[in-house]
Design a protein around this motif. Structure first.
Motif, mmCIF file in Angstrom:
data_model
loop_
_atom_site.group_PDB
_atom_site.id
_atom_site.type_symbol
_atom_site.label_atom_id
_atom_site.label_comp_id
_atom_site.label_asym_id
_atom_site.label_seq_id
_atom_site.Cartn_x
_atom_site.Cartn_y
_atom_site.Cartn_z
ATOM 1 N N ASN A 1 -7.156 -10.438 2.459
ATOM 2 C CA ASN A 1 -6.558 -10.728 3.754
ATOM 3 C C ASN A 1 -5.071 -10.366 3.780
ATOM 4 N N LEU A 2 -4.371 -10.715 2.706
ATOM 5 C CA LEU A 2 -2.933 -10.415 2.668
ATOM 6 C C LEU A 2 -2.705 -8.914 2.652
ATOM 7 N N ILE A 3 -3.578 -8.196 1.932
ATOM 8 C CA ILE A 3 -3.443 -6.736 1.902
ATOM 9 C C ILE A 3 -3.666 -6.169 3.322
ATOM 10 N N SER A 4 -4.711 -6.718 3.996
ATOM 11 C CA SER A 4 -4.992 -6.179 5.324
ATOM 12 C C SER A 4 -3.904 -6.549 6.325
ATOM 13 N N GLN A 5 -3.189 -7.626 6.054
ATOM 14 C CA GLN A 5 -2.072 -7.985 6.933
ATOM 15 C C GLN A 5 -0.814 -7.189 6.606
ATOM 16 N N GLY A 6 -0.889 -6.403 5.537
ATOM 17 C CA GLY A 6 0.233 -5.529 5.200
ATOM 18 C C GLY A 6 1.444 -6.231 4.635
ATOM 19 N N ILE A 7 1.220 -7.364 3.986
ATOM 20 C CA ILE A 7 2.356 -8.144 3.491
ATOM 21 C C ILE A 7 3.109 -7.452 2.362
ATOM 22 N N TRP A 8 2.383 -6.828 1.476
ATOM 23 C CA TRP A 8 3.047 -6.301 0.282
ATOM 24 C C TRP A 8 3.398 -4.818 0.373
ATOM 25 N N GLU A 9 3.011 -4.191 1.468
ATOM 26 C CA GLU A 9 3.203 -2.740 1.527
ATOM 27 C C GLU A 9 4.661 -2.378 1.775
ATOM 28 N N VAL A 10 5.419 -3.339 2.387
ATOM 29 C CA VAL A 10 6.798 -2.998 2.804
ATOM 30 C C VAL A 10 7.706 -2.844 1.596
#
Lengths: 134, 189
Positions: B180-189
């Motif tokens: 879920n966190l990956i799909s919310q894009g939390i760590w991509e920034v």
């Protein structure tokens, strides 16, 4: 996703510090060579960091939380007093039973039920006789 | 944390009401925080907190001094949480669909804002959302492990489940949270 060679729960155990020592050696060796698992591990590390970060669980406590206490105590107290009423009713029932207790000591009282039974038997045979007589 | 359980129990024997107030003051935040993170909103959390303390106060008369209050209150809280949502789901499932329908409508009507809000979403909110999407028992187990730092054995005891089951619940919970966190894009920034 981690690779197929390793159960992904082992990576969680590693971070959780609940891993078996032998499994730890195994997984550390595996991590040296497996890029997928290293990626999975770093994602898990980030998540563990976020999950363990107390600031993420900070919440505002509403004013109701402070004012609710009296209301709860009163609600419980009311229920307890209700059970007191039940106790009173039980007592009344007991009193009535006790007040009828003397009937057991009346002369002939013990035979009343037997006499009634006999009477009803006699009644039944009497009725039969009357019916057959017709 | 100013008063110990023992002095609270002594106070309770002298003066019931005062004792109950002390118990409430000491544990209200603990109970509310679990209830809030489990239920995900203030109203339900307050309802659960109320239910917990009603049970606690009713049973106080039979509580023995040699035990400490926290594990007992913890157990009651977990129980009430798990039963609360179960009862709620059965009774007002219709309401819930309209609620999520409303949310959907808002998202659809303002897609530009949603996009930026997803990008700017902070970790805390993202994590809250990810946790809220877990099944009841997974959510409770993960919260007890990570928010309250409980041991697996203690969680198992409090939830009345085998330790193995608790581990599986937490593994699966973490897996879903990570996805879920990956799909919310939390760590991509």
């Amino acid at each position: 996703m981690s690779c197929n060679k390793v159960d992904s729960s082992l990576l969680q155990d590693l971070l959780d510090e609940t891993i078996d020592p032998l499994e730890k050696i195994f997984i550390e060796n595996h991590l040296r060579t497996c890029k997928d698992c290293r990626r999975e591990l770093s994602e898990l590390k980030l998540m563990f960091w976020d999950l363990g970060n107390k600031a993420n669980y900070e919440i505002e406590y509403p004013a109701e939380l402070d004012t609710m206490c009296d209301h709860i105590i009163d609600a419980v107290a009311v229920e307890e007093s209700k059970s007191n009423t039940m106790y009173f009713v039980d007592m009344q029932i007991n009193t009535m039973k006790m007040s009828g207790k003397y009937l057991e000591y009346m002369p002939g009282a013990n035979y009343t039920s037997q006499m009634l039974k006999k009477a009803s038997k006699g009644l039944a045979s009497g009725v039969k006789k009357m019916l057959t007589a017709k | 944390m100013e008063v110990s359980d023992l002095s609270i129990l002594k106070e309770y024997k002298k003066n019931n009401r005062k004792g109950l107030e002390l118990i409430y003051d000491r544990y209200k935040k603990y109970v509310y925080s679990i209830a809030y993170h489990y239920a995900g909103n203030k109203e339900d959390a307050l309802d659960i907190t109320q239910e917990v303390f009603i049970s606690v106060f009713k049973a106080m008369g039979g509580f023995k001094e040699q035990y400490s209050l926290l594990p007992w209150i913890k157990k009651i809280t977990i129980n009430k949480c798990l039963n609360f949502l179960r009862a709620k789901k059965e009774s007002i499932s219709l309401n819930q669909t309209t609620e999520s329908g409303d949310e959907l409508q808002n998202i659809i009507s303002s897609d530009e804002i949603t996009e930026s809000s997803i990008v700017c979403k902070d970790t805390k909110k993202a994590l809250e959302e990810a946790i809220s999407k877990l099944p009841d028992r997974e959510r409770m187990a993960v919260l007890l492990r990570h928010m309250k730092q409980m041991k697996y054995e203690d969680i198992a005891q409090s939830m009345k489940l085998p330790t193995g089951t608790v581990k599986t619940l937490i593994y699966n919970g973490r897996k879903s949270i990570k996805q879920n966190l990956i799909s919310q894009g939390i760590w991509e920034v």
